[in-house]
Write an enzyme that holds these catalytic residues in place. Structure first.
Site, short mmCIF file in Angstrom:
data_model
loop_
_atom_site.label_atom_id
_atom_site.label_comp_id
_atom_site.label_asym_id
_atom_site.label_seq_id
_atom_site.Cartn_x
_atom_site.Cartn_y
_atom_site.Cartn_z
CG ASP A 160 -26.07 -40.47 12.38
OD1 ASP A 160 -25.13 -40.14 12.24
OD2 ASP A 160 -26.64 -40.93 12.20
CG ASN A 171 -20.16 -44.07 7.64
OD1 ASN A 171 -19.56 -43.61 8.63
ND2 ASN A 171 -20.86 -43.77 6.96
C1 IPE Z 1 -23.31 -44.74 11.68
O1 IPE Z 1 -23.40 -43.40 11.06
C2 IPE Z 1 -22.30 -44.81 11.43
C3 IPE Z 1 -20.74 -43.76 12.31
C4 IPE Z 1 -21.61 -43.21 12.87
C5 IPE Z 1 -19.78 -43.90 11.80
P1 IPE Z 1 -23.83 -43.22 9.38
O2 IPE Z 1 -24.05 -41.93 9.13
O3 IPE Z 1 -23.02 -43.61 8.53
O4 IPE Z 1 -25.50 -44.53 9.18
P2 IPE Z 1 -26.56 -44.57 9.04
O5 IPE Z 1 -26.49 -43.95 7.03
O6 IPE Z 1 -27.99 -43.12 8.86
O7 IPE Z 1 -27.37 -45.57 9.64
C1 IPE Z 2 -21.61 -38.75 11.54
O1 IPE Z 2 -22.02 -38.01 11.01
C2 IPE Z 2 -20.52 -38.67 11.16
C3 IPE Z 2 -20.03 -40.05 10.27
C4 IPE Z 2 -20.94 -41.16 10.22
C5 IPE Z 2 -18.61 -40.09 9.63
P1 IPE Z 2 -23.11 -38.09 9.96
O2 IPE Z 2 -22.04 -37.61 8.83
O3 IPE Z 2 -23.72 -39.02 9.43
O4 IPE Z 2 -24.03 -36.93 9.41
P2 IPE Z 2 -25.71 -36.74 9.55
O5 IPE Z 2 -25.95 -38.22 9.41
O6 IPE Z 2 -25.23 -37.45 7.47
O7 IPE Z 2 -26.35 -35.23 9.80
MG MG Z 3 -25.20 -39.94 9.82
#
Ligand code: IPE
Ligand code: IPE
Ligand code: MG
Length: 247
Positions: free
Chosen positions: A22, A70
């Site tokens: 994340d 996502n």
């Molecule tokens: C969790 O990250 C999903 C992945 C790392 C693929 P998100 O960024 O989607 O999670 P939330 O929305 O902060 O809970």
């Molecule tokens: C994790 O990074 C990757 C996926 C969930 C696909 P994020 O895209 O959630 O990045 P942040 O959390 O918004 O910074």
């Molecule tokens: Mg994230």
């Protein structure tokens, strides 16, 4: 003697490490870039952790690459991520096969386009050790995955199986049910790492992580590299897993 040493090692090295990757978007924004730059850079962190895990003797490394939730992101970002996934799988599969690292992709794959789905199946096949032996390590990518989705799809299959095997309804054990999860052939994670400072499970391996150790680290995923992975293993080695018992 050797046996004893092996036993000690299996206790301190987690068999299965799972990572909620994340913070890619924030990493990019902090640098004045678009979110997608963070996703691209995050691929380097996956490479680094695969190396560190294999070197340490971890047998299963899994990464949460894309959740069911996502899909609700802007379509440009979803499209970019799917393209990136395809490119990375295509680009890495030979190197993985050479290192005896088996690739598995698990999740609600019906939601992917047919091209990506076909690429995934080919890559999985390509990384099965040709000599029929054990892989050095298995890399599992959770894609279009969510814990609740997994439990629900397992319940549906369980119900269908029970039609022919009514005893299941009365007698099924947790292990009998777990055979319908998409992780049926994988051990439960021993250690779940989440980067970016968020301390939540975000609908990840809800059933499977029931007794996992959790490690939350503040670094954004693109900054998480080999030394960070090794530090996570060291932190795990100091945990005391009691499983509800008294020690
Ligand atoms: C969790 O990250 C999903 C992945 C790392 C693929 P998100 O960024 O989607 O999670 P939330 O929305 O902060 O809970
Ligand atoms: C994790 O990074 C990757 C996926 C969930 C696909 P994020 O895209 O959630 O990045 P942040 O959390 O918004 O910074
Ligand atoms: Mg994230």
């Amino acid at each position: 003697m050797t046996d004893h040493m092996d036993t000690d090692k299996t206790v301190s090295i987690p068999r299965h490490v799972s990572i909620i990757m994340d913070g890619n978007g924030r990493w990019a924004k902090e640098r004045g870039k678009e979110r997608v730059f963070g996703h691209a850079e995050g691929v380097e962190s996956v490479r680094a952790c695969v190396e560190a895990a294999a070197e340490a003797g971890v047998k299963y490394l899994s990464v949460f690459a894309f959740s069911e939730e996502n899909w609700n992101r802007p379509s440009a970002e979803v499209g970019y991520l799917m393209q990136l996934m395809r490119k990375v799988i295509e680009g890495e599969v030979d190197s993985l096969a050479e290192r005896r690292i088996r690739l598995l992709v698990r999740g609600h794959l019906d939601r992917l386009g047919p091209d990506l789905a076909a690429d995934i199946r080919r890559a999985e096949q390509r990384t099965v050790p040709a000599d029929g032996g054990e892989p050095l390590m298995t890399l599992v990518v959770f894609l279009s995955y969510s814990g609740k989705w997994d439990i629900l799809q397992a319940a549906r299959k369980f119900a269908a199986a029970a039609v022919h095997q009514p005893a299941l309804l009365e007698e099924a054990s947790e292990a009998d049910f777990a055979r319908f999860l998409v992780t049926a052939d994988l051990p439960d994670p021993d250690l779940v790492i989440r980067t970016s400072g968020e301390q939540r499970i975000s609908n990840y391996l809800l059933w499977q992580a029931a007794y996992a150790e959790f490690l939350f680290v503040d670094k954004m995923w693109p900054d998480f590299r080999k030394d960070d992975f090794r530090a996570a293993l060291a932190a795990y080695a100091n945990r005391d897993r009691r499983y509800g018992k008294v020690k």
